[in-house]
Design a protein around this motif. Structure first.
Motif, PDB file in Angstrom:
ATOM      1  N   ALA A 165      12.720   3.978   0.105  1.00 15.92           N
ATOM      2  CA  ALA A 165      11.406   3.340   0.271  1.00 15.92           C
ATOM      3  C   ALA A 165      10.355   4.440   0.353  1.00 15.92           C
ATOM      4  O   ALA A 165       9.755   4.695   1.396  1.00 15.92           O
ATOM      5  CB  ALA A 165      11.395   2.472   1.526  1.00 15.92           C
ATOM      6  N   ALA A 166      10.136   5.100  -0.774  1.00 13.64           N
ATOM      7  CA  ALA A 166       9.345   6.338  -0.794  1.00 13.64           C
ATOM      8  C   ALA A 166       7.848   6.110  -0.688  1.00 13.64           C
ATOM      9  O   ALA A 166       7.113   7.014  -0.297  1.00 13.64           O
ATOM     10  CB  ALA A 166       9.652   7.118  -2.076  1.00 13.64           C
ATOM     11  N   PHE A 167       7.387   4.897  -1.027  1.00 17.12           N
ATOM     12  CA  PHE A 167       5.945   4.647  -1.099  1.00 17.12           C
ATOM     13  C   PHE A 167       5.477   3.643  -0.052  1.00 17.12           C
ATOM     14  O   PHE A 167       6.244   2.810   0.428  1.00 17.12           O
ATOM     15  CB  PHE A 167       5.562   4.163  -2.501  1.00 17.12           C
ATOM     16  N   THR A 168       4.221   3.755   0.292  1.00 13.39           N
ATOM     17  CA  THR A 168       3.581   2.829   1.216  1.00 13.39           C
ATOM     18  C   THR A 168       2.220   2.449   0.663  1.00 13.39           C
ATOM     19  O   THR A 168       1.666   3.156  -0.188  1.00 13.39           O
ATOM     20  CB  THR A 168       3.427   3.459   2.612  1.00 13.39           C
ATOM     21  N   SER A 169       1.681   1.339   1.142  1.00 12.47           N
ATOM     22  CA  SER A 169       0.322   0.935   0.782  1.00 12.47           C
ATOM     23  C   SER A 169      -0.642   1.161   1.932  1.00 12.47           C
ATOM     24  O   SER A 169      -1.846   0.943   1.769  1.00 12.47           O
ATOM     25  CB  SER A 169       0.282  -0.556   0.399  1.00 12.47           C
ATOM     26  N   ALA A 170      -0.130   1.558   3.090  1.00 16.31           N
ATOM     27  CA  ALA A 170      -0.959   1.709   4.293  1.00 16.31           C
ATOM     28  C   ALA A 170      -2.171   2.608   4.015  1.00 16.31           C
ATOM     29  O   ALA A 170      -2.052   3.605   3.301  1.00 16.31           O
ATOM     30  CB  ALA A 170      -0.129   2.302   5.421  1.00 16.31           C
ATOM     31  N   PRO A 171      -3.328   2.192   4.530  1.00 19.15           N
ATOM     32  CA  PRO A 171      -3.598   1.129   5.505  1.00 19.15           C
ATOM     33  C   PRO A 171      -3.772  -0.263   4.893  1.00 19.15           C
ATOM     34  O   PRO A 171      -4.096  -1.209   5.601  1.00 19.15           O
ATOM     35  CB  PRO A 171      -4.897   1.593   6.148  1.00 19.15           C
ATOM     36  N   PHE A 172      -3.565  -0.390   3.578  1.00 19.23           N
ATOM     37  CA  PHE A 172      -3.640  -1.697   2.936  1.00 19.23           C
ATOM     38  C   PHE A 172      -2.277  -2.387   3.049  1.00 19.23           C
ATOM     39  O   PHE A 172      -1.261  -1.743   3.288  1.00 19.23           O
ATOM     40  CB  PHE A 172      -4.034  -1.537   1.468  1.00 19.23           C
TER      41      PHE A 172
END
Length: 319
Positions: free
Chosen positions: A170-177
Motif C-alpha cells: 500500500a505504497a500510496f496515500t491520498s492524505a489529506p484528501f
C-alpha cells in the motif's frame, strides 16, 4: 462487422520494479507480465515503452506516456489504459497525464500501477496490482474519474496521490484528501467523488521548473541560481505548513514582476490555510498551494507555463 464482445484495454509497460527478475537478470515484457495475471474481462493489447528508471524519469518520457494515453482513447478506440511505472516518480507522471488527457478521460478508465517488490520475489505485489488495474480500466465506473493510481487494491485520484512508503504494497496515500475507492470483486468501487477533469491545455508544457526545499538560514542566492540556470518557474517546499524565510520575499516580488511564478507548498500537504510565513510571502506575490506536494506543484506549473505566465499559474492553482 459484428459488435465487440469485450472492452479493449491498452497496457503500456515501462519496466521498473514490477518487471524486474533479479534471479534471471532479465526484465519482463508486458506480455510476460500478463502470464502472471489470471483471466481478464477485456482484450488486452500490450505496448512496451523504453523508459528510464523511475527515479530518473525524464520529462520527455512523461510527456510521451501522457500523449500515448490520450491518443489510445481518442484515436485508437481503447476503452481503458493501464500504465505500469516505478513508484519513485509515478505520482508526477500520473498527474501530468491527468492534466494532459483532460476531458478525454471520460472515454475510458486510466490507471497507473507498479510494484514495491520484484516479480520473482516470493510475495511479489506486481501481478495482483496489474490484475486489479486491468479490471478497473475496463470497468465503466472508472470512466470520467480521471487518472487513477492503484496499489494494494486501493484507488487514489492522481491529483491527490502521493508516495507514502516505497517498501509496502500500500505504497500510496491520498492524505489529506480521502481515498477515492477500492477494487472489490474485480470492480472499481468509488466511495469519494473524484476531482473534476481539468481542461486540456492548448500548448505543450514548459519543462524547466525548479523545486527547492526551504531550510533554516536559506538565502535568496539559491532561488536566483535556479533562475539564472534557466528555470521558468519555482516551487518552494516550505517548512511546516509552508513557511519560507523573510529574506526570500523581495526575490519573490522580483520574480513575479519578471513573469516567473513562485509556488509555495507545505512540506506535508495540509488542507488548512497558509502558515504565517506563507501568508506573508503571498502578499509579496507567491502562489500558495497548501494541499499539493512539491512534485504535483511542479507538474501543474509546467502545464500552466506552457500557455502563460504568472496569471496562468494562479488560475491553475485556483482550480
Amino acid at each position: 462487422m459484428g459488435d465487440r464482445v469485450s472492452n479493449r484495454v491498452l497496457l503500456i509497460a515501462t519496466g521498473d520494479t514490477m518487471a524486474q527478475r533479479p534471479s534471471v537478470s532479465q526484465v519482463a515484457t508486458g506480455k510476460d507480465l500478463l502470464t502472471h495475471v489470471g483471466p481478464v474481462a477485456a482484450e488486452v493489447v500490450v505496448e512496451d515503452v523504453l523508459a528510464e528508471p523511475s527515479w530518473d524519469t525524464s520529462v520527455a518520457t512523461m510527456l510521451a506516456i501522457a500523449r500515448r494515453v490520450h491518443s489510445a482513447l481518442t484515436e485508437d478506440g481503447f476503452d481503458g489504459v493501464v500504465v505500469t511505472h516505478g513508484v519513485d516518480n509515478l505520482e508526477e507522471t500520473a498527474y501530468l497525464t491527468d492534466l494532459l488527457v483532460g476531458p478525454a478521460a471520460a472515454l475510458g478508465g486510466i490507471v497507473f500501477t507498479g510494484a514495491t517488490r520484484f516479480l520473482d520475489d516470493l510475495s511479489s505485489d506486481g501481478p495482483r496490482n496489474l490484475a486489479s488495474s486491468l479490471a478497473v480500466a475496463a470497468d465503466s465506473a472508472a470512466r470520467g474519474a480521471g487518472v487513477l493510481v492503484c496499489f494494494d487494491d486501493e484507488l487514489h485520484a492522481a491529483r491527490w496521490a502521493r508516495l507514502a512508503d516505497p517498501t509496502r504494497p500500500a505504497a500510496f496515500t491520498s492524505a489529506p484528501f480521502p481515498r477515492l475507492g477500492a477494487v472489490i470483486g474485480g470492480k472499481a468501487a468509488l466511495v469519494t467523488a473524484p476531482p473534476p477533469l481539468h481542461p486540456r491545455p492548448p500548448h505543450e508544457p514548459e519543462s524547466d521548473v525548479a523545486v527547492i526545499r526551504v531550510y533554516a538560514g536559506m538565502t535568496a542566492a539559491m532561488v536566483n541560481t535556479a533562475v539564472d540556470a534557466g528555470a521558468r518557474g519555482i516551487v518552494l517546499e516550505g517548512s511546516g505548513a509552508g513557511n519560507v524565510p523573510i529574506e526570500l520575499f523581495a526575490t519573490i516580488m522580483e520574480l513575479t514582476h519578471w513573469e516567473i511564478p513562485v509556488v509555495i507548498v507545505p512540506r506535508v500537504p495540509v488542507l488548512a490555510g497558509p502558515a504565517t510565513g506563507a501568508a506573508l510571502a503571498e502578499k509579496a506575490g507567491a502562489i500558495i498551494a497548501p494541499g499539493v506536494t512539491a512534485g504535483h506543484a511542479r507538474v501543474a506549473l509546467m502545464v500552466a507555463l506552457g500557455h502563460g505566465g504568472v496569471r496562468a499559474a494562479r488560475e491553475m492553482f485556483r482550480s
